[in-house]
Design a protein around this motif. Sequence first.
Motif, PDB file in Angstrom:
ATOM      1  N   CYS A  90       0.807  -1.227   0.000  1.00 22.44           N
ATOM      2  CA  CYS A  90       0.000   0.000   0.000  1.00 22.44           C
ATOM      3  C   CYS A  90       0.837   1.272   0.000  1.00 22.44           C
ATOM      4  N   GLY A  91       2.001   1.233   0.639  1.00 24.57           N
ATOM      5  CA  GLY A  91       2.849   2.418   0.689  1.00 24.57           C
ATOM      6  C   GLY A  91       2.541   3.362   1.840  1.00 24.57           C
ATOM      7  N   THR A  92       1.445   3.127   2.572  1.00 23.10           N
ATOM      8  CA  THR A  92       1.067   4.082   3.615  1.00 23.10           C
ATOM      9  C   THR A  92       0.917   3.471   5.007  1.00 23.10           C
ATOM     10  N   CYS A  93       0.948   2.138   5.131  1.00 20.36           N
ATOM     11  CA  CYS A  93       0.794   1.535   6.471  1.00 20.36           C
ATOM     12  C   CYS A  93       2.124   1.627   7.228  1.00 20.36           C
ATOM     13  N   CYS A  96       4.952  -0.451   5.565  1.00 23.11           N
ATOM     14  CA  CYS A  96       5.460   0.185   4.341  1.00 23.11           C
ATOM     15  C   CYS A  96       6.254   1.445   4.675  1.00 23.11           C
ATOM     16  N   CYS A 104       3.458  -5.544   4.428  1.00 23.99           N
ATOM     17  CA  CYS A 104       2.366  -4.567   4.324  1.00 23.99           C
ATOM     18  C   CYS A 104       1.142  -5.086   5.074  1.00 23.99           C
ATOM     19  N   GLN A 105       0.517  -4.196   5.837  1.00 26.04           N
ATOM     20  CA  GLN A 105      -0.619  -4.639   6.659  1.00 26.04           C
ATOM     21  C   GLN A 105      -1.852  -4.958   5.824  1.00 26.04           C
TER      22      GLN A 105
END
Length: 365
Positions: A90-93, A96, A104-105
């Motif tokens: 996702c790039g935002t958890c 990440c 990644c969650q």
Amino acid sequence: MLTKAAVTNGKGDPFKIESLKVDEPKAGEVLVRIVGVGICHTDLIVRDQYYPVPLPAVLGHEGSGVVEKIGDGVTTVVPGDHVVLSFASCGTCKSCMTGRPYACQTFYELNFTGTMQDGTCRIHKEDGTDVSNFFGQASFSEYAVVSERNVVNVPKDVPLELLGPLGCGIQTGSGAVLNKLKPEIGSSIVVFGSGSVGLSAIMAAKVASCGTIIAVDVQESRLEFAKELGATHTINPKNVNVVEEIQAITGGGADYTIETTSRPEVLRQAVDSLATLGTTVIIGAPALGTEVSLDVNTILFEKKVTGLLLGSSIPQIFIPQLIGLYKEGKFPFDKLVKYYTLDQINQAADDSESGVTIKPILKIS
Ligand SMILES: [Zn+2]
Ligand SMILES: [Zn+2]
């Protein structure tokens, strides 16, 4: 546009070649013309629905190809670039954001539920029915729409059709050594199982200058091959007590062991053959709910048992490193590979399951 793809329509069905519709890439997405794609064990267990990815689906998660078109906001690739496709994140958890996209969650949602991050599909049957993707890529196909985060830019002076398996199986085995264990020069390491993941770990152990590299497998031909790739010793468990043999070779136990076979009794051997302070890495994924028993008093000697996802790898960093090693002749993963066409996908899958081929790659264009 239309794409020829290998579709999984029902549980355990063979792959079926069909013509599907592919959407244009949306913002943050990339359209890739697939050149080659590896077949991984995970594709086959999802074909058989051990993991319930919604069907119909196009599997394939070790693609390589050429960027055809980019969506709004894409900055890391342009049309014409050569790319390897890896997993979605996702790039935002928290994982990440702290440089661990392999954990990644929302890994399951992004890689196993069949849709892009916005919850919609990019491939459809000609009657409009949605078709699931896999690992955000669906690369058993002439064309794939993927998130920019799946894409790894690679140099153009290496054969592109060879590179797809770096996106999953080969980065997993080599990452176990180079990213997770980071063994000291001269240390001892045992790899249980000599399939594509195990053999990648053996090549990486040689790169890391391990002193004792032991391959364990029941197939003599695989053990011979492991020697060619860097194993200093081999053990066939059919002939000897594996744990005693490892203790004899290493003088009391191995610093590191890697389990790739998915069998709990082999995991037990991997832990029992560790030296004090040693670490076992689990890569092989058995059926959900599988348990293992361990002797607590042996673990008390500061031993560790850890899982591993996708080689603990940041693909955009690690895959170019592996390509660099390949170009120097230090990571000859091309020796594991046999090529097939997309139409031969069921033969390639059979050859992978029977062990005839270590790493099948479908050459698509
Ligand atoms: Zn994430
Ligand atoms: Zn895989």
